[in-house]
Scaffold this active site. Sequence first.
Site, mmCIF file in Angstrom:
data_model
loop_
_atom_site.group_PDB
_atom_site.id
_atom_site.type_symbol
_atom_site.label_atom_id
_atom_site.label_comp_id
_atom_site.label_asym_id
_atom_site.label_seq_id
_atom_site.Cartn_x
_atom_site.Cartn_y
_atom_site.Cartn_z
ATOM 1 N N CYS A 80 0.816 -1.212 0.000
ATOM 2 C CA CYS A 80 0.000 0.000 0.000
ATOM 3 C C CYS A 80 0.852 1.267 0.000
ATOM 4 O O CYS A 80 1.993 1.251 0.449
ATOM 5 C CB CYS A 80 -0.878 0.026 1.236
ATOM 6 S SG CYS A 80 -1.898 -1.428 1.392
ATOM 7 N N ARG A 122 5.587 -0.238 -6.087
ATOM 8 C CA ARG A 122 5.473 -1.149 -4.951
ATOM 9 C C ARG A 122 4.413 -2.216 -5.170
ATOM 10 O O ARG A 122 4.329 -3.184 -4.432
ATOM 11 C CB ARG A 122 5.082 -0.368 -3.691
ATOM 12 C CG ARG A 122 6.199 0.482 -3.217
ATOM 13 C CD ARG A 122 5.729 1.492 -2.211
ATOM 14 N NE ARG A 122 6.872 2.244 -1.768
ATOM 15 C CZ ARG A 122 7.514 2.023 -0.619
ATOM 16 N NH1 ARG A 122 7.098 1.117 0.211
ATOM 17 N NH2 ARG A 122 8.555 2.734 -0.307
ATOM 18 N N TRP A 148 -3.073 -2.649 -1.623
ATOM 19 C CA TRP A 148 -2.621 -3.968 -2.027
ATOM 20 C C TRP A 148 -3.309 -4.926 -1.073
ATOM 21 O O TRP A 148 -3.035 -4.932 0.125
ATOM 22 C CB TRP A 148 -1.106 -3.982 -1.901
ATOM 23 C CG TRP A 148 -0.475 -5.179 -2.432
ATOM 24 C CD1 TRP A 148 -0.391 -5.562 -3.729
ATOM 25 C CD2 TRP A 148 0.175 -6.174 -1.662
ATOM 26 N NE1 TRP A 148 0.277 -6.735 -3.814
ATOM 27 C CE2 TRP A 148 0.637 -7.127 -2.565
ATOM 28 C CE3 TRP A 148 0.421 -6.342 -0.312
ATOM 29 C CZ2 TRP A 148 1.321 -8.248 -2.167
ATOM 30 C CZ3 TRP A 148 1.110 -7.450 0.096
ATOM 31 C CH2 TRP A 148 1.547 -8.389 -0.830
ATOM 32 N N ASN A 187 -2.001 2.287 5.984
ATOM 33 C CA ASN A 187 -1.089 1.195 5.603
ATOM 34 C C ASN A 187 -0.813 0.374 6.845
ATOM 35 O O ASN A 187 -0.707 0.935 7.940
ATOM 36 C CB ASN A 187 0.259 1.742 5.126
ATOM 37 C CG ASN A 187 0.178 2.337 3.751
ATOM 38 O OD1 ASN A 187 -0.851 2.252 3.091
ATOM 39 N ND2 ASN A 187 1.261 2.954 3.313
ATOM 40 N N GLY A 188 -0.621 -0.935 6.680
ATOM 41 C CA GLY A 188 -0.297 -1.791 7.823
ATOM 42 C C GLY A 188 -1.460 -2.696 8.172
ATOM 43 O O GLY A 188 -2.341 -2.938 7.344
ATOM 44 N N GLU A 238 21.149 -21.797 -4.491
ATOM 45 C CA GLU A 238 20.682 -20.410 -4.623
ATOM 46 C C GLU A 238 21.786 -19.429 -4.225
ATOM 47 O O GLU A 238 21.991 -18.408 -4.889
ATOM 48 C CB GLU A 238 19.419 -20.230 -3.768
ATOM 49 C CG GLU A 238 18.849 -18.828 -3.703
ATOM 50 C CD GLU A 238 18.494 -18.225 -5.049
ATOM 51 O OE1 GLU A 238 18.489 -18.938 -6.066
ATOM 52 O OE2 GLU A 238 18.256 -17.009 -5.094
ATOM 53 N N LYS A 292 23.277 -16.640 -6.771
ATOM 54 C CA LYS A 292 23.311 -15.202 -6.456
ATOM 55 C C LYS A 292 24.716 -14.664 -6.675
ATOM 56 O O LYS A 292 24.920 -13.629 -7.285
ATOM 57 C CB LYS A 292 22.950 -14.975 -4.991
ATOM 58 C CG LYS A 292 21.640 -14.611 -4.476
ATOM 59 C CD LYS A 292 20.550 -14.017 -5.219
ATOM 60 C CE LYS A 292 20.180 -14.550 -6.544
ATOM 61 N NZ LYS A 292 18.889 -15.038 -6.777
ATOM 62 N N GLU A 308 25.812 -14.614 -10.465
ATOM 63 C CA GLU A 308 25.066 -13.640 -11.263
ATOM 64 C C GLU A 308 25.613 -12.227 -11.148
ATOM 65 O O GLU A 308 25.667 -11.501 -12.125
ATOM 66 C CB GLU A 308 23.626 -13.535 -10.720
ATOM 67 C CG GLU A 308 22.649 -14.480 -11.268
ATOM 68 C CD GLU A 308 21.283 -14.199 -10.663
ATOM 69 O OE1 GLU A 308 20.432 -13.710 -11.392
ATOM 70 O OE2 GLU A 308 21.068 -14.465 -9.462
ATOM 71 N N HIS A 330 32.614 -37.381 -4.223
ATOM 72 C CA HIS A 330 32.452 -38.153 -5.453
ATOM 73 C C HIS A 330 33.008 -37.413 -6.666
ATOM 74 O O HIS A 330 32.628 -37.714 -7.795
ATOM 75 C CB HIS A 330 30.969 -38.493 -5.663
ATOM 76 C CG HIS A 330 30.436 -39.369 -4.565
ATOM 77 N ND1 HIS A 330 30.794 -40.686 -4.417
ATOM 78 C CD2 HIS A 330 29.621 -39.086 -3.516
ATOM 79 C CE1 HIS A 330 30.192 -41.193 -3.344
ATOM 80 N NE2 HIS A 330 29.477 -40.231 -2.776
ATOM 81 N N LYS A 359 15.527 -9.222 -16.281
ATOM 82 C CA LYS A 359 14.659 -9.552 -15.148
ATOM 83 C C LYS A 359 13.588 -10.557 -15.548
ATOM 84 O O LYS A 359 13.199 -11.410 -14.765
ATOM 85 C CB LYS A 359 14.031 -8.267 -14.599
ATOM 86 C CG LYS A 359 13.208 -8.464 -13.356
ATOM 87 C CD LYS A 359 14.071 -8.785 -12.150
ATOM 88 C CE LYS A 359 13.274 -9.229 -10.942
ATOM 89 N NZ LYS A 359 14.059 -10.045 -10.018
#
Length: 603
Positions: free
Chosen positions: A2, A27, A75, A99-100, A479, A483, A486, A502, A598
Amino acid sequence: MCGIVGYIGAKEKKNILLDGLKELEYRGYDSAGIAIIENGELKHFKAVGKLKNLRDKTKKYSSSGFGVAIGHTRWATHGKPTELNAHPHLGEYSFVVHNGIIENYQEIKNELEDVGVNFLSQTDTETIVHLFEKNNTNLNNPFHAFKKTISKLNGAYATLLITEAEPESIFFAKNGSPMLIGFNGDEIYFASSDTPIIGKATEVYYLEDGEYGYAKNGEVKLFDSIGIEKEIIKKPLATDKKMAQKDGFRFFMEKEIYEQSQVMNDCMIGRVLDNRIEFEELDSNLFRDINSIKICACGTSYHSALTGAYLLERLAKIPTQVEIASEFRYKEPLLQKDTLFITISQSGETADTLEALKMANRAGLKSLTICNVDNSSIVRESSSAILTRAGIEKGVASTKAFATQTMVLWMLTLYIAELKGNISKDRLDDELHAIRKIPKALIVTDRLHDKIHRLSKRYLHGHGFFFIGRDIFFPLALEGALKLKEISYLHAEGYPAGEMKHGPIALADSELFTIALMPKSLHYDKIKSNVEELSARDATILAISPEEFELADDFIKTKYSSHAMLEFFEMMVITQLLALEISIRLGNDVDMPRNLAKSVTVE
Ligand code: F6R
């Protein structure tokens, strides 16, 4: 998430609000609204979807002369994205934006309904405006009524209220959600972050938790949490919008790492209940006659899928396979109708994932997507969807999207486990107890960030990194390595710790950096022996663990050890910060790494 904008002054208010809300658009939101009082009269407009819809609705309206105005992008958390649920919320003669989350809204709502108040929306926010009007009826003083109202609210909020009972004022309060006040001569602005007011206000005051007050006649009266009037120490306002969108962080990726604690709360709202998990968006028939799950995704989303598969098999006892979408497409897979086909995608536009989903649909499988972008191609193509609610992710290297995807998979696991009667009540309670602690485990402290910043200078060379882990910490190792490669362009691999012997252990020497994920709650002794094997071959070890490890060359001590997922999320933040700090030291553009996009809409 929001966004809030407010204004008092003589300029055209509609445009100030709409332009301000536009700045908060990145946002993410699903509806918007504005309310203006001018010449003592209230006007309001709301629209679902993009701001353009609100602009169209307000085309014929313009405001002139002195007035007060508030606007909001919503939102959805409590209640669906509809016009009735959009802010500002109306009482009899006042409007509020917020908001919240008001945690005790149900209790307040019940009390108000008992005395005959009618609620129009399903939101927690609407309670504020009705409570205010009830208090004003008793006190006949809008400021005292506002003060009494906010003293009743539990939870996080940033709120603005305007009322015909005092049409030249905006009442404001902040606790836990951001809000600031902008100044330019007699004009006063409010906003949930500074981008909407850049170029408009010249000075700013960032409200602190517990502060409240009102703005009137070009002046702001500010009170602290115990009601003592406070002097406002204004700061000059930045003029660079891009800088401001980053909220003072050097890169969007950094900002997004810091945001994870908050977006995790958003991801969990309305889903993590006292004693179970709820997904309003799912039809429980979705799981009828389902005996197995196949998850298809790419890149980081694939890593969350791998994590999810461990959880689904272990806790929900449902056989689960994970496939890289680009491989799945051409392997002539055998698809059976008792398999639920899950796709995971931040963007919802990844071509390989979308095509895999179309194949599953053609084969007549039920499909579910876990996605960050509503109305994206993958969401539209799926028979059902769970949104991750991470907000727009700008950094090309995904961080908060991964965190929320993994959280959704964990919640989904518990949801299915309960639905199928495969989890005991005690185990479910333990899992829920751990879930509630995750937002806290994601908070980045200065101490941790400083430590990783200092350590990072030792990891700018060498002939490569191995991130190693076992069980769910293996996908986390994958991951962590993704990161790092990249954004730093250094070679990094994620490996199951038990698999090093191994083959890859042949690479071990002092220039091979091993990032060892050593949780205490899951196979600690096993991973410890794997790391010892590497150390014996002179590999440089950075151990991440709650338990001191004497063979480590570098050590980051973690806090949590009571539940593997708590350790997982805490270590996730560490690997993200490590990649960030190494890459910044190498002088790279962290937000836009070379060769990457992206959203990968090509095969
Ligand atoms: C890595 C990254 C990519 C994406 C992949 C899939 O940081 O962001 O690996 O995860 O391109 O994208 P989505 O999740 O949008 O389908």
